[in-house]
Design an enzyme around this catalytic site. Structure first.
Site, short mmCIF file in Angstrom:
data_model
loop_
_atom_site.label_atom_id
_atom_site.label_comp_id
_atom_site.label_asym_id
_atom_site.label_seq_id
_atom_site.Cartn_x
_atom_site.Cartn_y
_atom_site.Cartn_z
N LYS A 180 0.77 -1.40 0.23
CA LYS A 180 0.08 -0.32 -0.26
C LYS A 180 0.55 1.12 0.00
CE LYS A 180 -1.99 3.06 3.18
NZ LYS A 180 -1.63 4.48 1.52
N GLU A 224 10.51 0.89 9.99
CA GLU A 224 11.57 2.12 10.21
C GLU A 224 10.21 3.45 10.12
OE1 GLU A 224 12.56 5.07 9.07
OE2 GLU A 224 13.99 3.52 6.97
N CYS A 270 13.69 10.49 7.26
CA CYS A 270 13.73 9.48 8.46
C CYS A 270 14.92 10.59 9.35
CB CYS A 270 12.97 8.50 8.94
SG CYS A 270 11.25 8.28 8.16
N GLU A 330 9.77 15.68 15.28
CA GLU A 330 10.53 15.65 14.07
C GLU A 330 9.19 16.30 13.66
OE1 GLU A 330 11.20 12.17 11.68
OE2 GLU A 330 9.45 11.50 12.43
#
Length: 506
Positions: free
Chosen positions: A181, A256, A290, A392
């Protein structure tokens, strides 16, 4: 709907080797983030569509053509997929740049590497060996590894092909099958690659694609009982939600997740080079990585010079439409992401009261007004208690903090819920090893940033996830291990007649 909109391609799902319509007629718009224009429409897969895709993957996994394929035959097929991918790189560069807004030069440099991920895992398929284990007594003990089954894979918008390939290559090379997906923002290259691979000879059903939203299509895939392994690259909260869903069915998992990469700049390292690495680490991919080098932790003796030069560097970066080879920074992926970055700029100024030294705005160029652009942004005098140090942002946004001692720098680096990557800038090789050992993360770069290789394990600790991609670690995580114990002694055995003379139960 305008006449132009009516001409936009509507993509179905890719199940069992062909494009098929979804059960629902609901569609999602895919926009060009540089212009805001409609690129395509995709199907919004329902629970029934996901079930159909998983069943197709399971049937392909169990089919004799795939299940009985020898390791060498499978490796030849995976190498063929690499060749087909390589033959269509130019098409993929163009499509991915239009879809996710990354500059074409960055896209070209990244995607060109991806065929090697298939070749590396094809090599592992040939080289794999099961173990013969020395055990006590007159026994032969060996292991047999078998592919786990169907792998569900939810991929993000920032590196659509690269992150998908990191999972797809070991999945297919190990003999598993998959349902992917992709992000609803960036599904186009994934759909195209699935089509190319089936045309190249990959059995129908081995690689299926369902498109849709995370809370609906992604949820249905994560919780499906037919999934044997769940792979997700995304935010930490998405990892918690989907990981718990997949965990109910005891699926293997590789997650992750988020990151807040610390970069420790020591005073023995060339400041100009440190600034160049800082700009690369923070602004590549418009900061939507990331492992974005978003926390620059700089020794006090070079701090002021570093801040001044990084601010100046940020102001020179050319912003524009990513299809132009001269452009160095494209847009973020969506209006929502643009607003998120702008909100963190407000937080940095108003709540944290950090010092803004570069950027902090939407570019003034009217030609960019319809796109999702943010200037490269640098905040200085940032402390660990500030939100922009801890949270973040996922955009072209970097903070700079000051340290006095090595211990202080390491403490600041580890003062985070995240632990994906870290980086060190030093000319002292002893310090490099010493500090790398103390950083609480899964990846460390010394005098570099953002480098990966098909052979090098990739993943994090703490809220940055579990498991590893790339390397033998990823390939091996696609197998169940069966232990076979064979008694090599033909002497009669009767425990209940000879209980007193038995010397071993286990």
């Amino acid at each position: 709907m305008t006449a132009a909109d009516a001409r936009v391609k509507v993509h179905g799902l890719f199940i069992d080797g062909t494009e098929v319509p979804a059960a629902s007629d609901e569609h999602l718009d895919v926009l060009n983030p540089a212009t805001g224009e409609l690129l395509a429409r995709i199907s919004h897969a329902t629970d029934a569509d996901v079930d159909r895709a998983v069943r197709s993957a399971r049937a392909a996994f169990e089919a004799k053509e795939w299940a009985s394929m020898s390791n060498r035959t499978r490796a030849r097929l995976i190498n063929k997929l690499a060749d087909v991918f390589e033959a269509h790189l130019e098409e993929m560069f163009t499509l991915e740049t239009a879809n996710n807004g990354r500059s074409v030069n960055e896209t070209r440099a990244q995607i060109s590497r991806l065929p090697d991920f298939f070749r590396y895992n094809a090599g592992l398929a040939i080289a794999r060996r099961d173990a013969v284990i020395p055990v006590d007594g007159n026994y032969l003990n060996y292991t047999v590894r078998t592919p786990v089954g169907v792998v569900g894979n939810s991929t993000p918008f920032n590196h659509p092909l690269m992150i998908m390939v990191k999972s797809l290559a070991p999945t297919l090379a190990s003999g598993c099958t998959t349902v992917v997906k992709p992000s609803e923002y960036t599904p186009l290259t994934t759909l195209r690659l699935a089509q190319l691979f089936v045309e190249a000879g990959l059995p129908p059903g081995a690689f299926n694609v369902v498109t849709g939203l995370g809370p609906t299509t992604g949820k249905a895939l994560a919780e499906h009982r037919g999934i044997a392994k769940w792979v997700l690259t995304g935010g930490t909260e998405a990892g918690r939600i989907t990981g718990s869903l997949a965990g109910r069915n005891f699926a293997h998992q590789t997650l992750e997740l988020g990151g807040k990469t610390p970069v420790l700049v020591f005073d023995d390292f060339d400041v100009d080079q440190a600034v160049n690495y800082a700009a690369f680490g923070a602004f590549i991919g418009a900061g939507q990585t990331c492992i974005c080098g978003s926390r620059q932790i700089v020794h006090e003796r070079v701090y002021d010079e570093f801040v001044e030069k990084l601010a100046a560097k940020a102001k020179t970066i050319r912003i524009g439409n990513p299809v132009d080879p001269s452009v160095q920074l494209g847009p973020v992926v969506s209006r929502r992401q643009q607003n998120r970055v702008l909100e963190y700029i407000r937080i940095g100024l108003e709540e944290d009261q950090a010092r803004l030294v570069a950027g902090g705005r939407v570019p003034a160029d009217p030609a960019l007004a319809n796109g999702f652009f943010v200037e490269p942004t640098v905040f200085a005098d940032v402390t660990p208690r500030m939100r922009i140090f801890q949270e973040e942002v996922f955009g072209p946004f970097v903070s700079v903090s000051r340290f006095a001692t090595e211990d202080e720098a390491i403490a600041m680096a580890n003062d985070s819920d995240f632990g994906l990557a870290g980086a060190i800038r030093t000319s002292n090789v002893t310090r490099a090893h010493r500090v790398a050992a103390r950083l609480k993360c899964g990846i460390v770069w010394v005098n570099d940033h953002h480098r990966l290789d098909p052979a090098s394990p990739w993943g994090g600790v703490k809220d940055s996830g579990i498991g590893r991609e790339c390397g033998t670690e990823s390939f091996d995580q696609h197998f169940e291990t069966k232990s076979v114990m064979i008694r090599l002694d033909d002497a009669p055995f009767d425990w209940y007649r000879d209980t007193a003379s038995q010397r071993r139960l286990n």
